[in-house]
Scaffold this motif. Structure first.
Motif, PDB file in Angstrom:
ATOM      1  N   UNK A 100       0.996  -1.254   0.359  1.00  0.00           N
ATOM      2  CA  UNK A 100       0.381  -0.023   0.151  1.00  0.00           C
ATOM      3  C   UNK A 100       0.815   0.931  -0.422  1.00  0.00           C
ATOM      4  N   UNK A 101      -0.012   2.558  -0.267  1.00  0.00           N
ATOM      5  CA  UNK A 101       1.100   3.260  -0.315  1.00  0.00           C
ATOM      6  C   UNK A 101       0.915   4.592   1.055  1.00  0.00           C
ATOM      7  N   UNK A 102       0.204   3.626   2.152  1.00  0.00           N
ATOM      8  CA  UNK A 102       0.047   4.265   2.902  1.00  0.00           C
ATOM      9  C   UNK A 102       1.339   4.178   4.002  1.00  0.00           C
ATOM     10  N   UNK A 103       1.670   5.491   4.497  1.00  0.00           N
ATOM     11  CA  UNK A 103       2.344   5.667   5.696  1.00  0.00           C
ATOM     12  C   UNK A 103       1.899   5.343   7.135  1.00  0.00           C
ATOM     13  N   UNK A 148      10.981  16.036   7.229  1.00  0.00           N
ATOM     14  CA  UNK A 148      11.860  16.172   6.259  1.00  0.00           C
ATOM     15  C   UNK A 148      11.778  16.518   5.119  1.00  0.00           C
ATOM     16  N   UNK A 149      10.663  16.060   4.513  1.00  0.00           N
ATOM     17  CA  UNK A 149      10.136  15.920   3.545  1.00  0.00           C
ATOM     18  C   UNK A 149      10.885  15.045   2.695  1.00  0.00           C
ATOM     19  N   UNK A 150      10.374  14.912   1.296  1.00  0.00           N
ATOM     20  CA  UNK A 150      10.706  14.115   0.264  1.00  0.00           C
ATOM     21  C   UNK A 150      11.172  12.646   0.240  1.00  0.00           C
ATOM     22  N   UNK A 151       9.998  12.298   0.907  1.00  0.00           N
ATOM     23  CA  UNK A 151      10.002  10.996   1.713  1.00  0.00           C
ATOM     24  C   UNK A 151      10.671  10.056   0.197  1.00  0.00           C
ATOM     25  N   UNK A 152       9.635  10.389  -0.363  1.00  0.00           N
ATOM     26  CA  UNK A 152       9.428   9.521  -2.028  1.00  0.00           C
ATOM     27  C   UNK A 152      10.963   9.385  -3.278  1.00  0.00           C
ATOM     28  N   UNK A 153      11.592  11.155  -2.672  1.00  0.00           N
ATOM     29  CA  UNK A 153      12.885  11.001  -3.643  1.00  0.00           C
ATOM     30  C   UNK A 153      14.004  10.434  -2.855  1.00  0.00           C
ATOM     31  N   UNK A 154      13.568  10.024  -1.169  1.00  0.00           N
ATOM     32  CA  UNK A 154      14.443   8.839  -0.627  1.00  0.00           C
ATOM     33  C   UNK A 154      14.454   7.342  -0.931  1.00  0.00           C
ATOM     34  N   UNK A 155      13.214   7.039  -0.968  1.00  0.00           N
ATOM     35  CA  UNK A 155      13.163   5.458  -1.340  1.00  0.00           C
ATOM     36  C   UNK A 155      12.872   5.315  -2.954  1.00  0.00           C
ATOM     37  N   UNK A 208      12.261   5.768   6.348  1.00  0.00           N
ATOM     38  CA  UNK A 208      10.933   6.311   6.618  1.00  0.00           C
ATOM     39  C   UNK A 208      11.528   7.452   7.789  1.00  0.00           C
ATOM     40  N   UNK A 209      12.320   7.990   8.807  1.00  0.00           N
ATOM     41  CA  UNK A 209      12.265   8.779   8.698  1.00  0.00           C
ATOM     42  C   UNK A 209      12.029  10.047   8.651  1.00  0.00           C
ATOM     43  N   UNK A 210      11.320   9.549   7.359  1.00  0.00           N
ATOM     44  CA  UNK A 210      11.827  11.373   7.066  1.00  0.00           C
ATOM     45  C   UNK A 210      10.063  11.740   7.259  1.00  0.00           C
ATOM     46  N   UNK A 211       9.858  10.472   7.263  1.00  0.00           N
ATOM     47  CA  UNK A 211       7.935  10.670   7.075  1.00  0.00           C
ATOM     48  C   UNK A 211       7.997  11.273   9.296  1.00  0.00           C
ATOM     49  N   UNK A 212       8.742  10.091   9.804  1.00  0.00           N
ATOM     50  CA  UNK A 212       8.795  10.127  11.441  1.00  0.00           C
ATOM     51  C   UNK A 212       8.805  11.994  11.373  1.00  0.00           C
ATOM     52  N   UNK A 213       9.544  12.248  11.144  1.00  0.00           N
ATOM     53  CA  UNK A 213      10.493  13.452  10.791  1.00  0.00           C
ATOM     54  C   UNK A 213      10.501  14.890   9.972  1.00  0.00           C
ATOM     55  N   UNK A 269      12.456   0.766   2.895  1.00  0.00           N
ATOM     56  CA  UNK A 269      12.697   1.996   3.389  1.00  0.00           C
ATOM     57  C   UNK A 269      11.824   2.064   4.845  1.00  0.00           C
ATOM     58  N   UNK A 270      10.637   1.461   5.084  1.00  0.00           N
ATOM     59  CA  UNK A 270       9.734   1.667   6.130  1.00  0.00           C
ATOM     60  C   UNK A 270      10.501   0.900   7.439  1.00  0.00           C
ATOM     61  N   UNK A 271      10.668  -0.033   6.713  1.00  0.00           N
ATOM     62  CA  UNK A 271      11.994  -0.609   7.819  1.00  0.00           C
ATOM     63  C   UNK A 271      12.703  -1.349   7.854  1.00  0.00           C
ATOM     64  N   UNK A 272      13.613   0.088   8.052  1.00  0.00           N
ATOM     65  CA  UNK A 272      14.904   0.195   8.097  1.00  0.00           C
ATOM     66  C   UNK A 272      15.475   1.340   8.045  1.00  0.00           C
ATOM     67  N   UNK A 273      16.248   1.598   8.849  1.00  0.00           N
ATOM     68  CA  UNK A 273      16.860   3.462   8.377  1.00  0.00           C
ATOM     69  C   UNK A 273      17.862   3.246   7.554  1.00  0.00           C
ATOM     70  N   UNK A 274      18.435   3.347   6.864  1.00  0.00           N
ATOM     71  CA  UNK A 274      19.494   3.917   6.200  1.00  0.00           C
ATOM     72  C   UNK A 274      19.858   5.682   6.335  1.00  0.00           C
ATOM     73  N   UNK A 275      21.547   5.443   6.326  1.00  0.00           N
ATOM     74  CA  UNK A 275      21.264   6.263   6.066  1.00  0.00           C
ATOM     75  C   UNK A 275      23.184   7.411   5.481  1.00  0.00           C
ATOM     76  N   UNK A 276      23.165   8.257   4.285  1.00  0.00           N
ATOM     77  CA  UNK A 276      24.060   8.525   3.004  1.00  0.00           C
ATOM     78  C   UNK A 276      25.317   8.278   3.892  1.00  0.00           C
ATOM     79  N   UNK A 277      26.381   7.190   3.119  1.00  0.00           N
ATOM     80  CA  UNK A 277      28.154   7.301   3.913  1.00  0.00           C
ATOM     81  C   UNK A 277      28.115   8.522   4.177  1.00  0.00           C
TER      82      UNK A 277
END
Ligand code: UDP
Length: 238
Positions: free
Chosen positions: A30-33, A221-228, A214-219, A198-206
């Motif tokens: 689903x598209x839901x977050x 931060x915007x650009x959720x889809x761009x990050x995924x 999903x922290x972009x959604x939690x916090x 990315x809903x169930x993991x945390x990835x940080x750019x090296x």
């Protein structure tokens, strides 16, 4: 494969029985977050398709490395065929770097590299807010059959982490932590189930430590889809 009946609707997926085979299910992304035990809700068009692609690529990689998974095949942009299994009601969380609830609960500074990979169990129960449980809680509540199963879950968590940690490091992403779920199939095998996305993991750019999950959604931060999309692009890059 024909969808028969919706047997379950979770936060990220709907599960359907399959007309042709009672040992299989269709998972529809689903598209839901949702975040904070579904207190925060949103939606991002195309997110389900991205998670389906990302999770499929990761499960295929793990399968190549010998991890048994419930994934059978992709059916469409948002659907995959999976083996029916009885989900073990534990979220297995594997952590390399402190953040989120670990930092909050134990006061460990966000970003601290842990001295070893930490595996935790959370009891899957929305009404209780998925509480952290220890081995004895798991055994007392019959969440698993035996201590042996707990050892197996911990071992699988570490093995999956070591495969994915180096895979993502090669893609310029730090695998900070992730949540996985397991199921038991009709022959008693423990299979990796659910999704890894990315809903169930945390990835940080090296390079920049920018959050790509999903922290972009939690916090907010915007650009959720761009990050995924960027996570998928890097997974598929050579
Ligand atoms: N996680 C998840 N589902 C949950 C809780 C956690 O997928 O219901 C993932 C989360 O995305 C992170 C890891 O598990 O990658 C550890 O999450 P944490 O315990 O820090 O929880 P949070 O800070 O999200 O409450």
């Amino acid at each position: 494969m024909t969808k028969s009946e919706m047997i379950y609707e979770g936060k990220g997926k709907k599960m359907w029985s399959v007309a042709e085979d009672s040992d299989l299910l269709i998972a529809e992304f689903k598209d839901d977050l949702t975040a904070f035990n579904a207190e925060k809700r949103g939606s991002e068009s195309g997110k389900g398709a991205l998670n389906n692609k990302i999770s499929t690529a990761i499960f295929k990689l793990l399968k190549e490395k010998g991890i048994q998974t419930a994934l059978v095949e992709t059916l469409s942009d948002t659907e995959q065929l999976v083996k029916k299994c009885k989900i073990i009601p534990l979220e297995v969380v594997v952590r390399n770097i402190a953040t989120g609830s670990l930092s909050k609960r134990l006061g460990i500074k966000e970003g601290t590299v842990l001295p070893f990979t930490l595996v935790e169990f959370y009891y899957k129960d929305d009404a209780l807010g998925d509480p952290l449980v220890n081995d004895e809680h798991c055994l007392m509540m019959d969440l698993v059959k035996s201590e042996n199963d707990l050892d197996r879950l911990k071992h699988l968590g570490r093995e999956i982490n070591s495969i994915l940690f180096s895979f993502f490091a090669n893609k310029g992403l730090k695998l900070v932590d992730f949540k996985i779920e397991f199921g038991v199939d009709k022959d008693g095998n423990i299979l990796l189930a659910d999704e890894i996305s990315p809903d169930s993991c945390r990835f940080w750019d090296a390079k920049t430590n920018e959050k790509m999950d999903k922290d972009r959604f939690r916090q907010d931060l915007g650009n959720v889809k761009m990050a995924y999309e960027e996570v998928l692009r890097r997974i598929l890059s050579e």
